[in-house]
Design an enzyme around this catalytic site. Structure first.
Site, PDB file in Angstrom:
ATOM      1  N   PHE A   2      27.720   0.891 -23.253  1.00 53.97           N
ATOM      2  CA  PHE A   2      27.759  -0.555 -23.086  1.00 53.97           C
ATOM      3  C   PHE A   2      29.214  -1.024 -23.052  1.00 53.97           C
ATOM      4  O   PHE A   2      30.132  -0.252 -23.308  1.00 53.97           O
ATOM      5  CB  PHE A   2      27.013  -1.235 -24.227  1.00 53.97           C
ATOM      6  CG  PHE A   2      25.608  -0.727 -24.410  1.00 53.97           C
ATOM      7  CD1 PHE A   2      24.557  -1.267 -23.685  1.00 53.97           C
ATOM      8  CD2 PHE A   2      25.340   0.304 -25.297  1.00 53.97           C
ATOM      9  CE1 PHE A   2      23.264  -0.785 -23.837  1.00 53.97           C
ATOM     10  CE2 PHE A   2      24.052   0.796 -25.455  1.00 53.97           C
ATOM     11  CZ  PHE A   2      23.013   0.252 -24.724  1.00 53.97           C
ATOM     12  N   SER A  40      17.914   1.884 -21.786  1.00 55.30           N
ATOM     13  CA  SER A  40      18.546   1.530 -23.052  1.00 55.30           C
ATOM     14  C   SER A  40      18.987   0.073 -23.052  1.00 55.30           C
ATOM     15  O   SER A  40      19.463  -0.439 -22.039  1.00 55.30           O
ATOM     16  CB  SER A  40      19.772   2.413 -23.303  1.00 55.30           C
ATOM     17  OG  SER A  40      19.401   3.764 -23.439  1.00 55.30           O
ATOM     18  N   CYS A  47      21.785   0.708 -29.982  1.00 51.37           N
ATOM     19  CA  CYS A  47      21.204   1.223 -28.742  1.00 51.37           C
ATOM     20  C   CYS A  47      19.752   1.627 -28.987  1.00 51.37           C
ATOM     21  O   CYS A  47      19.464   2.513 -29.797  1.00 51.37           O
ATOM     22  CB  CYS A  47      22.006   2.426 -28.254  1.00 51.37           C
ATOM     23  SG  CYS A  47      21.356   3.163 -26.726  1.00 51.37           S
ATOM     24  N   THR A  49      15.612   2.143 -27.080  1.00 49.49           N
ATOM     25  CA  THR A  49      14.917   2.505 -25.846  1.00 49.49           C
ATOM     26  C   THR A  49      13.737   1.584 -25.595  1.00 49.49           C
ATOM     27  O   THR A  49      12.921   1.350 -26.496  1.00 49.49           O
ATOM     28  CB  THR A  49      14.403   3.956 -25.924  1.00 49.49           C
ATOM     29  OG1 THR A  49      15.518   4.836 -26.130  1.00 49.49           O
ATOM     30  CG2 THR A  49      13.697   4.353 -24.634  1.00 49.49           C
ATOM     31  N   ALA A  63      13.221   3.801 -35.494  1.00 50.63           N
ATOM     32  CA  ALA A  63      12.905   4.944 -36.336  1.00 50.63           C
ATOM     33  C   ALA A  63      13.385   4.676 -37.761  1.00 50.63           C
ATOM     34  O   ALA A  63      14.179   3.762 -38.007  1.00 50.63           O
ATOM     35  CB  ALA A  63      13.549   6.210 -35.780  1.00 50.63           C
ATOM     36  N   HIS A 101      26.123   2.978 -31.195  1.00 49.60           N
ATOM     37  CA  HIS A 101      25.880   3.765 -32.404  1.00 49.60           C
ATOM     38  C   HIS A 101      26.583   3.068 -33.565  1.00 49.60           C
ATOM     39  O   HIS A 101      27.800   3.239 -33.757  1.00 49.60           O
ATOM     40  CB  HIS A 101      26.409   5.194 -32.240  1.00 49.60           C
ATOM     41  CG  HIS A 101      25.787   5.923 -31.103  1.00 49.60           C
ATOM     42  ND1 HIS A 101      26.370   7.017 -30.506  1.00 49.60           N
ATOM     43  CD2 HIS A 101      24.622   5.718 -30.441  1.00 49.60           C
ATOM     44  CE1 HIS A 101      25.598   7.454 -29.534  1.00 49.60           C
ATOM     45  NE2 HIS A 101      24.533   6.675 -29.470  1.00 49.60           N
ATOM     46  N   THR A 146      38.497  -8.457 -30.235  1.00 46.24           N
ATOM     47  CA  THR A 146      39.840  -7.988 -30.564  1.00 46.24           C
ATOM     48  C   THR A 146      40.193  -8.460 -31.961  1.00 46.24           C
ATOM     49  O   THR A 146      39.991  -9.634 -32.298  1.00 46.24           O
ATOM     50  CB  THR A 146      40.873  -8.530 -29.554  1.00 46.24           C
ATOM     51  OG1 THR A 146      40.546  -8.058 -28.253  1.00 46.24           O
ATOM     52  CG2 THR A 146      42.268  -8.072 -29.914  1.00 46.24           C
TER      53      THR A 146
END
Length: 211
Positions: A2, A40, A47, A49, A63, A101, A146
């Site tokens: 991404f 995704s 991230c 699915t 999960a 992640h 930033t």
């Protein structure tokens, strides 16, 4: 992968608890355009699915590890989440490399309105300060930002009106959790330095001449 350029703030429509985690149905008119099963989507920086979708909603499964390591295990129907589809190969790269992640969950330390802009300050969780540098890139709830100023145990970012309007930051208050993903380049650099240090140490132990 991404870019951290959020397309829209979607709304959690329904939450279903299962033996292995949670299933979220999320409303989002823009990200569902041209969507396909198995693609995704970044949900507030995580991230996930796509399992099912329709014209204005999609479903994802969390999960047990995702439930434990992110605050998505606590979201309920009506909550706002930031949404971004995976980067197209021929698209513009307007943000920075965002993997989706999440490294850790941080906390909003302060929110200040400065003219037409806002300043958000976040507490840096223990062990992650080395990845946050002045003017470096950081991802907060899926938003590429930033670092404006780095304190001892906090960092601040400047939020323009567009980002404030398009993302869920407008709903965040002091004490609220946010997902933090540090710049992956910093993690790669750390690993390379660690490996180099290991090699030097090994040569010294074996009595090999220094290079």
């Amino acid at each position: 992968m991404f870019t951290g350029i959020v397309e829209e703030a979607g709304t959690v429509r329904d939450v279903t608890a299962t033996d292995g985690g949670r299933r979220l149905r999320i409303e989002g008119a823009e990200v569902t355009e041209g969507l396909e099963r198995g693609q995704s989507i970044s949900v507030s920086g995580v991230c996930l699915t796509v399992e099912e979708f329709a014209d204005d909603w999609f479903e994802v499964f969390l999960a047990s590890e995702t439930v434990e390591k992110t605050y998505l295990g606590e979201v309920e129907a009506g909550d706002s989440v930031n949404l971004e589809r995976a980067m197209a190969a021929d698209g513009r790269f307007d943000g920075h490399v965002v993997q989706g992640h999440v490294d850790t969950t941080a906390e909003v330390a302060d929110v200040r309105e400065v003219g037409e802009d806002w300043e958000y300050e976040f507490a840096i969780p223990e062990g992650f300060g080395k990845y946050v540098v002045d003017k470096g890139s950081v991802t907060v709830d899926g938003i590429s930002l930033t670092v404006a100023e780095r304190g001892d145990d906090t960092f601040s970012v400047a939020i323009i009106p567009e980002t404030h309007a398009v993302t869920n930051l407008s709903e965040k208050e002091v004490g609220d959790p946010v997902h933090l993903e540090v710049d992956v380049i910093a993690k790669y650099a750390e690993r390379l330095l660690d490996d180099a240090g290991f090699e030097v140490g090994r040569k010294e132990v074996l009595g090999a001449p220094e290079q």
